[in-house]
Structure formats: structure tokens, C-alpha cells
Motif scaffolding. Structure first.
Motif, PDB file in Angstrom:
ATOM      1  N   ALA A 101       2.530   1.736  -3.410  1.00 24.52           N
ATOM      2  CA  ALA A 101       1.608   2.240  -4.440  1.00 24.52           C
ATOM      3  C   ALA A 101       1.326   3.727  -4.200  1.00 24.52           C
ATOM      4  CB  ALA A 101       0.324   1.430  -4.414  1.00 24.52           C
ATOM      5  N   ARG A 102       1.143   4.080  -2.933  1.00 25.82           N
ATOM      6  CA  ARG A 102       0.841   5.484  -2.609  1.00 25.82           C
ATOM      7  C   ARG A 102       2.029   6.408  -2.931  1.00 25.82           C
ATOM      8  NH1 ARG A 102       0.958   6.167   3.409  1.00 25.82           N
ATOM      9  NH2 ARG A 102       3.135   6.479   2.892  1.00 25.82           N
ATOM     10  N   ASP A 103       3.243   5.980  -2.533  1.00 26.47           N
ATOM     11  CA  ASP A 103       4.404   6.869  -2.669  1.00 26.47           C
ATOM     12  C   ASP A 103       5.030   6.827  -4.054  1.00 26.47           C
ATOM     13  OD1 ASP A 103       3.980   7.418  -0.054  1.00 26.47           O
ATOM     14  OD2 ASP A 103       5.631   6.203   0.729  1.00 26.47           O
ATOM     15  N   GLY A 162       3.512   4.971  -6.936  1.00 24.11           N
ATOM     16  CA  GLY A 162       2.577   4.800  -8.044  1.00 24.11           C
ATOM     17  C   GLY A 162       2.716   3.496  -8.798  1.00 24.11           C
ATOM     18  N   ASP A 198       0.829  -1.217   0.000  1.00 25.78           N
ATOM     19  CA  ASP A 198       0.000   0.000   0.000  1.00 25.78           C
ATOM     20  C   ASP A 198       0.862   1.265   0.000  1.00 25.78           C
ATOM     21  OD1 ASP A 198      -2.145  -1.611  -0.012  1.00 25.78           O
ATOM     22  OD2 ASP A 198      -2.698  -1.305   2.104  1.00 25.78           O
ATOM     23  N   GLU A 199       1.865   1.262   0.872  1.00 21.72           N
ATOM     24  CA  GLU A 199       2.737   2.445   0.945  1.00 21.72           C
ATOM     25  C   GLU A 199       3.451   2.656  -0.378  1.00 21.72           C
ATOM     26  OE1 GLU A 199       5.655   2.413   4.122  1.00 21.72           O
ATOM     27  OE2 GLU A 199       4.080   2.075   5.595  1.00 21.72           O
TER      28      GLU A 199
END
Ligand code: SF4
Length: 400
Positions: free
Chosen positions: A348-350, A352, A345-346
Motif C-alpha cells: 500500500a505504501r509503495d 498505493g 502495508d509495504e
């Protein structure tokens, strides 16, 4: 594709950060101080040894380079590395720290670290200057508590001096990190064990343990080529790392990164910036800034860097612009250095990118070999994988 150019022809200034979205603006800064009394045989860092005559020019050049910021920047971490920042005389150190405090507004709970040579802190003058100007973390280049090993490394301090320095620091700057080296030619497992025990007895906040490497261009490299120096046997080096991985956590130091152990809440926040792939300002010869996916490194030659700054030219000697995928792969590789690993998750968030797609078959291959394990939200190195981290991470360079 990564674009690489030998010399950056533009200004190299950092004022363009004004144009970035707030979350892309660096909250960390690294300053390189390229001076040492002499060059240790294993060291290939950017520095000049025995050239104290250049220090005043360096300080004036830093005034000019920092002025490219145009306005003071707020940071959560500020790190002075080298070389040896504490090689500066107390008055020079004071002038330098005052200059840095002009350009960097430290957040209320900021971490302000300085690398130090134990011998430089034996007298109180420098410690007083550091504490007065807000330094709240000292990274002490101890390397060993065995004088024979220190001599082999060509260090200029002795083991018992470290205890005096840590005692003195405990009153003014109690957040002390000790750097240690294992795998030194002639070093025994017992010597390494004794070094770990003496380090633990001093109750530092943080301990780093680095395996000695023979870098091309160093005198250790030359001496090894001539057969004058033999590297430690690989199995002994493994035993030494294993001992650190067992002993330090047993003494209350969390193993949070391949080479780093810390008491709760004492992880090095500045280095977390790198391991998380976050942007960072950097100034000085050989210093690597990373902003908006562009990495710029100052000239590694201190005299070239000085000449460029004094001539009003960009001191950047190397520049690379990373694509979004380059950045994500790099973040994955450095992220795996953290023992908690990388979170889907981190990531993908940071960055992309989907972690599973980026690694493709490498994840399965490495899991089958017992070098990587799946966690609840991502992947991390196994204990066996920590010994072979370079072999593991190379799997994520480019497409797999
Ligand atoms: S003191 Fe540190 S930076 Fe200076 S030469 Fe020795 S190892 Fe390199």
C-alpha cells in the motif's frame, strides 16, 4: 491501459529525472554489455558473438548514451550484465569502468556487480582491473561442475577452472555468486547433486539455480524441433529444483527468491530493485530502464543500437507507459517471486493499492489449491506454489 509504441520517437534521454520527487529517482543502474566469444545453444540474450570489432564503437557509443544523464548520479547498486562484460580486453574493461565511475557515484556501501565468464578470469589482469575500479561482487556463469553438461550447453570453460577462479577471486573480490543451470538434456539427478555439492564446497556468497528453457530462435529450440534434443522430463526437473531448495538452505543459504539463495546479508541488492518494483537506470542494447512508470528498452540489435546512438538519435526501441494499476500488478507478480512474499502495508505504501482488492478472488482460489498462503501481513507462495510460480502469477495479470 498500457500504451505501447514500437519506436520511441523522442530523445530517450534521462535528464528528466531532475523533475522527479526524490523517492522516485532511481538508486540503481544496469549496463548491458552485448559481447560474447560465441553464442551458447540455449541463449537468447541480446548480444553479438565473435564481433569484437564492434567493441571500440560500443564504448564510444556508451560515452554518448551515458552523457544523457547530464550529471553524475548517486546509486546504491550498479550491475554490468550481458553478454559477457569480462569478454572486454583488460584495457577496454578499464576504460569502460572508468567511464561508469564518472557517471555513477557509488554510495559508501554500494553493490557493484559484474557478470563474468570463468575462463576470462583465469588470468589476473581482468580481476585486478575489476577490483581496482571498485567492483565488489562477481556473478560467475558456472552453470555446471559436470564437463559433459558444460559441453552440452556449449560453454567454453571446464569445471575445474571455476575452482581456480574462485580461489583467485577470494583474495580481491570475495563476494562471489555462482549461477547454475538444471534440467539440461541428458543431465542426471546425480550430476546435479554433485554440481550443488561442488558449488557449496567453494563457499560462495550466493547461488542462483535456473531451470533450462528452450527459447524460440535459439539453436536448442531448432534442435528440439528436429528431434535432436529432448528436454529433461518434467518430474526430473521438479526433483532437481526440490534438491536445490533442500540442500542449499541446509548449507546456510537462505532461499530468498524463486531462483536465488544467499548467505545472510548477501542477497543481490540490485535484483531486489526489480523484485520491489523500484526504478532503475539502464543503458546499452536491450537494456530496460524503468523510471516514473515508463519502461524504455534499447534496441535489441546491437548494430541498430550503435547506428542510432552514433546518429544522435534515441536508441530506445520499445517504450511502454504503465498506469498506476499496471505498475501495482507488475510489482505484485515480481514481488511474489520473493519467498517472504508481499506485505500488505509495504504494498500500500509503495504502490498505493490494497493487496486484497487487487487480487480479489485469486487469493482464495490459490490458497485453496495450496499454492499461496497467508502470512501475518500478506501473502506468499507455498513450497508447492514455487514449482508452479508462472501458473500462480498469471492469475494477477489484468482483472480477476
Ligand atoms: S556466455 Fe552467457 S550470455 Fe554469452 S552466449 Fe553463453 S549464455 Fe549467452
Amino acid at each position: 491501459m498500457t500504451e505501447r509504441t514500437g519506436v520511441f520517437p523522442a530523445t530517450g534521454d534521462t535528464a528528466f529525472v531532475e523533475t522527479l520527487a526524490p523517492f522516485r529517482v532511481p538508486r540503481s543502474a544496469y549496463i548491458h554489455v552485448p559481447f560474447c566469444r560465441h553464442r551458447c545453444g540455449y541463449c537468447d540474450f541480446t548480444l553479438v558473438a565473435g564481433r569484437d570489432d564492434l567493441i571500440e564503437r560500443y564504448l564510444s557509443a556508451m560515452e554518448r548514451e551515458l552523457a544523457t544523464l547530464q550529471t553524475p548520479r548517486s546509486v546504491d547498486t550498479l550491475f554490468l550484465g550481458g553478454g559477457t562484460p569480462t569478454h572486454l580486453a583488460p584495457a577496454q574493461l578499464e576504460r569502460f569502468l572508468e567511464l561508469l565511475r564518472t557517471w555513477f557515484d557509488l554510495a559508501r556501501d554500494a553493490e557493484f556487480s559484474v557478470e563474468a565468464n570463468p575462463r576470462d578470469l583465469l588470468e589476473s589482469d581482468r580481476v585486478n582491473v575489476l577490483a581496482r575500479l571498485g567492483v565488489n561482487r562477481i556473478s560467475l556463469g558456472v552453470q555446471s561442475f559436470d564437463d559433459t553438461v558444460l559441453k552440452r550447453l556449449e560453454r567454453d570453460h571446464q569445471a575445474d577452472e571455476v575452482e581456480r577462479v574462485v580461489e583467485h577471486l577470494s583474495r580481491l573480490i570475495p563476494n562471489v555468486a555462482l549461477d547454475l543451470i538444471f534440467g539440461v538434456p541428458g543431465q542426471t539427478l546425480e550430476s546435479w547433486r554433485a554440481t550443488l555439492e561442488r558449488a557449496i564446497a567453494l563457499r560462495p556468497a550466493h547461488v542462483s539455480t535456473y531451470g533450462l528453457t528452450f527459447e524460440k530462435g535459439t539453436t536448442f529450440w531448432t534442435r528440439r524441433s528436429k528431434g535432436e534434443l529432448s528436454p529433461a522430463p518434467e518430474d526430473l526437473e521438479y526433483e532437481m529444483y526440490a534438491l536445490a531448495m533442500d540442500r542449499l538452505p541446509a548449507a546456510g543459504y537462505g532461499h530468498y527468491e524463486l531462483s536465488n539463495f544467499a548467505r545472510p546479508g548477501r542477497d543481490c541488492r540490485h535484483n531486489e530493485t526489480y523484485w520491489a518494483g523500484r526504478p532503475c537506470f539502464a543503458f546499452g542494447p536491450g537494456a530496460a530502464r524503468y523510471i516514473a512508470g515508463v519502461r524504455e528498452i534499447g534496441h535489441r540489435s546491437t548494430t541498430s543500437w550503435l547506428a542510432k546512438v552514433e546518429a544522435g538519435e534515441s536508441p530506445v526501441g520499445y517504450r511502454e507507459e504503465l498506469t498506476a494499476e499496471d505498475r501495482a500488478r507488475e510489482a505484485l507478480i515480481v514481488g511474489l517471486r520473493r519467498t517472504r512474499g508481499v506485505s500488505r502495508d509495504e504494498f500500500a505504501r509503495d504502490h498505493g493499492f490494497n493487496l486484497d482488492e487487487l487480487g480479489r478472488s485469486a487469493w482464495d482460489r490459490l490458497c485453496q489449491r495450496g499454492l499461496i498462503e497467508a502470512t501475518e501481513g500478506g501473502y506468499r507462495l507455498t513450497r508447492a506454489g514455487r514449482f508452479l510460480a508462472d501458473t500462480v502469477t498469471v492469475e494477477f495479470v489484468g482483472t480477476t
